[in-house]
Design a protein around this motif. Sequence first.
Motif, short mmCIF file in Angstrom:
data_model
loop_
_atom_site.label_atom_id
_atom_site.label_comp_id
_atom_site.label_asym_id
_atom_site.label_seq_id
_atom_site.Cartn_x
_atom_site.Cartn_y
_atom_site.Cartn_z
N LYS A 62 0.87 -1.18 0.00
CA LYS A 62 0.00 0.00 0.00
C LYS A 62 0.90 1.22 0.00
O LYS A 62 1.81 1.31 0.81
CB LYS A 62 -0.88 0.02 1.25
CG LYS A 62 -1.88 -1.12 1.31
CD LYS A 62 -2.60 -1.16 2.65
CE LYS A 62 -3.31 0.08 3.02
NZ LYS A 62 -4.49 0.40 2.23
N HIS A 63 0.64 2.15 -0.88
CA HIS A 63 1.49 3.34 -1.01
C HIS A 63 0.75 4.57 -0.51
O HIS A 63 -0.45 4.72 -0.72
CB HIS A 63 1.86 3.56 -2.48
CG HIS A 63 2.74 2.50 -3.02
ND1 HIS A 63 4.09 2.67 -3.18
CD2 HIS A 63 2.48 1.22 -3.42
CE1 HIS A 63 4.62 1.56 -3.69
NE2 HIS A 63 3.66 0.67 -3.83
N TYR A 64 1.50 5.46 0.17
CA TYR A 64 0.93 6.77 0.51
C TYR A 64 0.74 7.57 -0.77
O TYR A 64 -0.24 8.23 -0.98
CB TYR A 64 1.88 7.57 1.42
CG TYR A 64 1.92 7.11 2.83
CD1 TYR A 64 0.82 7.30 3.67
CD2 TYR A 64 3.06 6.52 3.35
CE1 TYR A 64 0.86 6.90 4.98
CE2 TYR A 64 3.10 6.12 4.67
CZ TYR A 64 2.01 6.31 5.49
OH TYR A 64 2.05 5.92 6.78
N GLU B 17 -7.86 2.31 -3.86
CA GLU B 17 -6.42 2.54 -3.73
C GLU B 17 -5.64 1.54 -4.60
O GLU B 17 -5.98 0.36 -4.65
CB GLU B 17 -6.07 2.34 -2.25
CG GLU B 17 -4.66 2.46 -1.87
CD GLU B 17 -4.52 2.26 -0.37
OE1 GLU B 17 -3.77 3.03 0.23
OE2 GLU B 17 -5.15 1.35 0.20
N ILE C 20 -2.85 -1.02 -5.33
CA ILE C 20 -2.07 -1.95 -4.52
C ILE C 20 -1.01 -2.58 -5.43
O ILE C 20 -1.35 -3.15 -6.48
CB ILE C 20 -2.95 -3.07 -3.91
CG1 ILE C 20 -4.14 -2.49 -3.11
CG2 ILE C 20 -2.11 -4.03 -3.09
CD1 ILE C 20 -3.76 -1.77 -1.84
N TRP D 132 2.07 -3.22 4.33
CA TRP D 132 2.17 -4.38 3.44
C TRP D 132 1.38 -5.54 4.01
O TRP D 132 1.08 -5.59 5.20
CB TRP D 132 3.64 -4.76 3.22
CG TRP D 132 4.39 -4.98 4.50
CD1 TRP D 132 5.11 -4.04 5.20
CD2 TRP D 132 4.48 -6.19 5.26
NE1 TRP D 132 5.62 -4.59 6.33
CE2 TRP D 132 5.27 -5.91 6.39
CE3 TRP D 132 3.98 -7.46 5.10
CZ2 TRP D 132 5.56 -6.88 7.34
CZ3 TRP D 132 4.26 -8.44 6.04
CH2 TRP D 132 5.05 -8.13 7.16
N SER E 84 -8.07 -3.22 -1.96
CA SER E 84 -8.25 -1.89 -2.55
C SER E 84 -9.68 -1.35 -2.36
O SER E 84 -9.91 -0.17 -2.54
CB SER E 84 -7.94 -1.95 -4.05
OG SER E 84 -8.24 -0.74 -4.68
N HIS F 80 -11.67 2.20 8.10
CA HIS F 80 -10.66 1.74 7.14
C HIS F 80 -9.82 0.61 7.77
O HIS F 80 -9.62 -0.43 7.16
CB HIS F 80 -9.77 2.92 6.73
CG HIS F 80 -8.76 2.60 5.70
ND1 HIS F 80 -9.06 2.55 4.36
CD2 HIS F 80 -7.44 2.30 5.80
CE1 HIS F 80 -7.98 2.23 3.68
NE2 HIS F 80 -6.98 2.08 4.53
N MET G 120 -9.38 -3.46 6.89
CA MET G 120 -8.10 -4.17 6.70
C MET G 120 -8.06 -5.43 7.57
O MET G 120 -7.60 -6.49 7.14
CB MET G 120 -6.91 -3.27 7.05
CG MET G 120 -6.75 -2.07 6.17
SD MET G 120 -6.48 -2.59 4.47
CE MET G 120 -6.96 -1.11 3.63
#
Length: 136
Positions: A8-10, A121, A123, A90, A109, A35, A39
Motif C-alpha cells: 500500500k502506497h501513501y 487505492e 495496490i 504491506w 483496494s 478503514h 483491513m
Amino acid sequence: MAKYLLLKHYRGGPQPTAEGSIPMEQWAPEEIDAHIAFMDHVADTLRERGEFVDAQALSPEGTFVRYDGEGRPPLTDGPFAESKDLIAGWMMIDVDSTERAHEVAAFLSSAPGPGGRTIKEWIEVRPFLTEPPAIG
C-alpha cells in the motif's frame, strides 16, 4: 502456493482516483477506524482461507542507509520527505495463482475512506522470487 507482497502506497503509482486522493490525515477518526476495521476483515478472511501470512502498517518516517566503506559510518538520507512514493504498509499472502493474488489486492483496494466511499487505492503486487533470476 506462491507468496506475494501487497504494498500500500501513501503516494506514487498510477494516478489516484478522486476517492483515493484525500490524505488520511484529513479523514475523520471514525473514517480511519472503519478503514482499519476493513483491513482487519481482509486479514481475517484470508486467514480463514489459509492464505494470510503477515501484515504490518509502516510509519511515514524512515531513513535510507548504505555502507560507505570500512570504518566509516553509513550515510543516511532521510526521512523520505521529498520522495514521491512512501509505502504505508504491506500484507504477505500465500495463494495458488497470480490471478488469486490480484483478486486479493482488489479486495484490499476496496477499503472505505472519507464518507465511507471505497477509495479504490492502487495496490502493488510483487511475487517473491523462488530461485535466482535467469540471465541471458
